[in-house]
Design a protein around this motif. Structure first.
Motif, PDB file in Angstrom:
ATOM      1  N   PRO A   5      12.981  10.894  -2.898  1.00 14.93           N
ATOM      2  CA  PRO A   5      12.715  10.934  -1.453  1.00 14.93           C
ATOM      3  C   PRO A   5      11.229  10.978  -1.129  1.00 14.93           C
ATOM      4  N   ALA A   6      10.430  11.595  -2.010  1.00 11.89           N
ATOM      5  CA  ALA A   6       8.989  11.688  -1.751  1.00 11.89           C
ATOM      6  C   ALA A   6       8.338  10.304  -1.780  1.00 11.89           C
ATOM      7  N   ILE A   7       8.775   9.446  -2.711  1.00 11.19           N
ATOM      8  CA  ILE A   7       8.221   8.094  -2.788  1.00 11.19           C
ATOM      9  C   ILE A   7       8.613   7.295  -1.551  1.00 11.19           C
ATOM     10  N   LEU A   8       9.885   7.373  -1.177  1.00  7.98           N
ATOM     11  CA  LEU A   8      10.334   6.658   0.017  1.00  7.98           C
ATOM     12  C   LEU A   8       9.571   7.124   1.248  1.00  7.98           C
ATOM     13  N   LYS A   9       9.353   8.427   1.355  1.00  6.60           N
ATOM     14  CA  LYS A   9       8.619   8.953   2.515  1.00  6.60           C
ATOM     15  C   LYS A   9       7.176   8.465   2.508  1.00  6.60           C
ATOM     16  N   THR A  10       6.541   8.430   1.333  1.00  6.08           N
ATOM     17  CA  THR A  10       5.159   7.947   1.241  1.00  6.08           C
ATOM     18  C   THR A  10       5.060   6.508   1.712  1.00  6.08           C
ATOM     19  N   VAL A  11       5.991   5.672   1.263  1.00 10.48           N
ATOM     20  CA  VAL A  11       5.988   4.263   1.662  1.00 10.48           C
ATOM     21  C   VAL A  11       6.303   4.131   3.145  1.00 10.48           C
ATOM     22  N   CYS A  12       7.299   4.868   3.616  1.00  8.11           N
ATOM     23  CA  CYS A  12       7.670   4.830   5.030  1.00  8.11           C
ATOM     24  C   CYS A  12       6.498   5.259   5.911  1.00  8.11           C
ATOM     25  N   ASP A  13       5.839   6.333   5.529  1.00  8.53           N
ATOM     26  CA  ASP A  13       4.703   6.836   6.319  1.00  8.53           C
ATOM     27  C   ASP A  13       3.586   5.800   6.396  1.00  8.53           C
ATOM     28  N   CYS A  14       3.343   5.111   5.278  1.00  8.19           N
ATOM     29  CA  CYS A  14       2.311   4.072   5.264  1.00  8.19           C
ATOM     30  C   CYS A  14       2.665   2.952   6.238  1.00  8.19           C
ATOM     31  N   LEU A  15       3.922   2.518   6.198  1.00 11.93           N
ATOM     32  CA  LEU A  15       4.354   1.445   7.095  1.00 11.93           C
ATOM     33  C   LEU A  15       4.230   1.879   8.554  1.00 11.93           C
ATOM     34  N   LEU A  16       4.617   3.108   8.839  1.00  6.06           N
ATOM     35  CA  LEU A  16       4.542   3.602  10.213  1.00  6.06           C
ATOM     36  C   LEU A  16       3.092   3.726  10.685  1.00  6.06           C
ATOM     37  N   ARG A  17       2.210   4.158   9.776  1.00  4.25           N
ATOM     38  CA  ARG A  17       0.782   4.298  10.132  1.00  4.25           C
ATOM     39  C   ARG A  17       0.207   2.986  10.627  1.00  4.25           C
ATOM     40  N   HIS A  18       0.683   1.902  10.059  1.00  5.75           N
ATOM     41  CA  HIS A  18       0.103   0.595  10.391  1.00  5.75           C
ATOM     42  C   HIS A  18       1.003  -0.244  11.296  1.00  5.75           C
ATOM     43  N   GLY A  19       2.013   0.407  11.857  1.00  5.70           N
ATOM     44  CA  GLY A  19       2.834  -0.270  12.860  1.00  5.70           C
ATOM     45  C   GLY A  19       3.759  -1.336  12.326  1.00  5.70           C
ATOM     46  N   ALA A  20       4.267  -1.151  11.098  1.00  3.42           N
ATOM     47  CA  ALA A  20       5.110  -2.183  10.489  1.00  3.42           C
ATOM     48  C   ALA A  20       6.587  -2.035  10.817  1.00  3.42           C
ATOM     49  N   GLY A  21       6.974  -0.939  11.444  1.00  6.77           N
ATOM     50  CA  GLY A  21       8.375  -0.758  11.797  1.00  6.77           C
ATOM     51  C   GLY A  21       8.863  -1.873  12.708  1.00  6.77           C
ATOM     52  N   GLY A  22      10.007  -2.469  12.356  1.00  2.79           N
ATOM     53  CA  GLY A  22      10.574  -3.545  13.158  1.00  2.79           C
ATOM     54  C   GLY A  22       9.847  -4.863  13.039  1.00  2.79           C
ATOM     55  N   LYS A  23       8.875  -4.968  12.126  1.00  4.17           N
ATOM     56  CA  LYS A  23       8.058  -6.175  11.991  1.00  4.17           C
ATOM     57  C   LYS A  23       8.465  -7.000  10.761  1.00  4.17           C
ATOM     58  N   ARG A  24       7.873  -8.182  10.667  1.00  5.22           N
ATOM     59  CA  ARG A  24       8.115  -9.081   9.530  1.00  5.22           C
ATOM     60  C   ARG A  24       7.181  -8.670   8.389  1.00  5.22           C
ATOM     61  N   VAL A  25       7.778  -8.225   7.285  1.00  4.73           N
ATOM     62  CA  VAL A  25       7.014  -7.763   6.127  1.00  4.73           C
ATOM     63  C   VAL A  25       7.367  -8.635   4.928  1.00  4.73           C
ATOM     64  N   CYS A  26       6.362  -9.279   4.363  1.00  5.71           N
ATOM     65  CA  CYS A  26       6.545 -10.168   3.216  1.00  5.71           C
ATOM     66  C   CYS A  26       5.932  -9.516   1.977  1.00  5.71           C
ATOM     67  N   VAL A  27       6.717  -9.367   0.916  1.00  5.79           N
ATOM     68  CA  VAL A  27       6.250  -8.716  -0.303  1.00  5.79           C
ATOM     69  C   VAL A  27       5.664  -9.756  -1.262  1.00  5.79           C
ATOM     70  N   GLY A  28       4.459  -9.476  -1.760  1.00  7.35           N
ATOM     71  CA  GLY A  28       3.883 -10.305  -2.812  1.00  7.35           C
ATOM     72  C   GLY A  28       4.576  -9.970  -4.121  1.00  7.35           C
ATOM     73  N   LEU A  29       5.471 -10.842  -4.576  1.00  2.92           N
ATOM     74  CA  LEU A  29       6.348 -10.544  -5.711  1.00  2.92           C
ATOM     75  C   LEU A  29       5.941 -11.362  -6.928  1.00  2.92           C
ATOM     76  N   SER A  30       5.330 -10.706  -7.911  1.00  3.46           N
ATOM     77  CA  SER A  30       4.963 -11.382  -9.158  1.00  3.46           C
ATOM     78  C   SER A  30       6.115 -11.378 -10.151  1.00  3.46           C
ATOM     79  N   GLY A  31       7.008 -10.397 -10.003  1.00  2.00           N
ATOM     80  CA  GLY A  31       8.079 -10.198 -10.976  1.00  2.00           C
ATOM     81  C   GLY A  31       7.774  -9.061 -11.925  1.00  2.00           C
ATOM     82  N   GLY A  32       6.532  -8.552 -11.906  1.00  2.00           N
ATOM     83  CA  GLY A  32       6.173  -7.395 -12.709  1.00  2.00           C
ATOM     84  C   GLY A  32       6.793  -6.130 -12.143  1.00  2.00           C
ATOM     85  N   ARG A  33       6.729  -5.058 -12.920  1.00  3.31           N
ATOM     86  CA  ARG A  33       7.397  -3.819 -12.524  1.00  3.31           C
ATOM     87  C   ARG A  33       6.942  -3.306 -11.165  1.00  3.31           C
TER      88      ARG A  33
END
Length: 226
Positions: A5-33
């Motif tokens: 839960p701490a990791i999820l909260k850290t990521v969620c808080d970051c997204l909220l800080r920058h106004g990403a809630g409800g927005k289009r978010v594209c992940v840069g996916l290399s396939g690495g871990r």
């Protein structure tokens, strides 16, 4: 499958800080871990944060396995019902600046092509510490000690965001293993000819053995000069 839960909260808080809630978010996916874990975490947050999630895979063509990695990323995105865009780029191995820098520049240029509000990339706390250490060794001066920012503008209407920047490599590894995630290993990550790999594999282990809190110290330096 579960997540700390701490990791999820850290990521969620970051997204909220920058106004990403409800927005289009594209992940840069290399396939690495790291990027696989980032996509997994954002996929878990997608319902509660109303994220319009997608991914982009940049095919550099530098490895004989590059097409296999692209196929892995597509299969993973299909599994999560996340649309993925593949962008093929050409890297001049002999160009000034070196392969590392040129591949990075091509990757970030490709990111500008996405139709999204945010591009999320998977740099984490250990990457931040290694960046600051690299800058110190290069003698870049106080201004050059600035670490990676949590957010920056890629182009008008598109921000780069680093939701894992406060999360350690160990935490990412634990999440991947606990949840049975699969990822690809880029053989170039073990090549000490690349400065980043030399720092990670040759310099950091003895530093960590003598100074267990080296990461926090270096991250603090980088944060103070951002």
């Amino acid at each position: 499958m579960s997540s700390d839960p701490a990791i999820l909260k850290t990521v969620c808080d970051c997204l909220l800080r920058h106004g990403a809630g409800g927005k289009r978010v594209c992940v840069g996916l290399s396939g690495g871990r790291d990027s696989v874990v980032l996509l997994d975490l954002l996929h878990r947050l997608r319902p509660t944060m109303a994220l319009q999630l997608s991914a982009i895979h940049v095919h550099h063509g530098l490895s004989s396995h590059a097409s296999e990695w692209a196929a892995f990323c597509k299969a993973y995105c299909d599994q999560l019902a996340v649309p993925m865009q593949r962008v093929d780029v050409q890297i001049d191995r002999n160009a000034a600046g070196g392969i590392e820098a040129n591949a990075r520049a091509a990757r970030y240029e490709a990111f500008k092509s996405v139709e999204a509000d945010f591009v999320a990339v998977a740099q984490h706390a250990d990457d931040q510490a290694e960046t600051v250490l690299h800058q110190l060794l290069r003698g870049t001066g106080w201004k050059g000690l600035a670490g990676m920012g949590e957010q920056r503008l890629l182009r008008a209407g598109l921000q780069l965001i680093r939701p894992l920047l406060a999360i350690t490599r160990t935490e990412i590894e634990q999440h991947a293993e606990t949840n049975g995630l699969n990822w690809i290993d880029d053989e170039s990550n073990d090549d000490r000819a690349f400065t980043r790999n030399f720092i990670r594999h040759e310099l950091v282990p003895p530093i960590a053995a003598r100074f267990p809190h080296y990461r926090e110290s270096l991250v603090q330096i980088g944060r103070a000069h951002v």
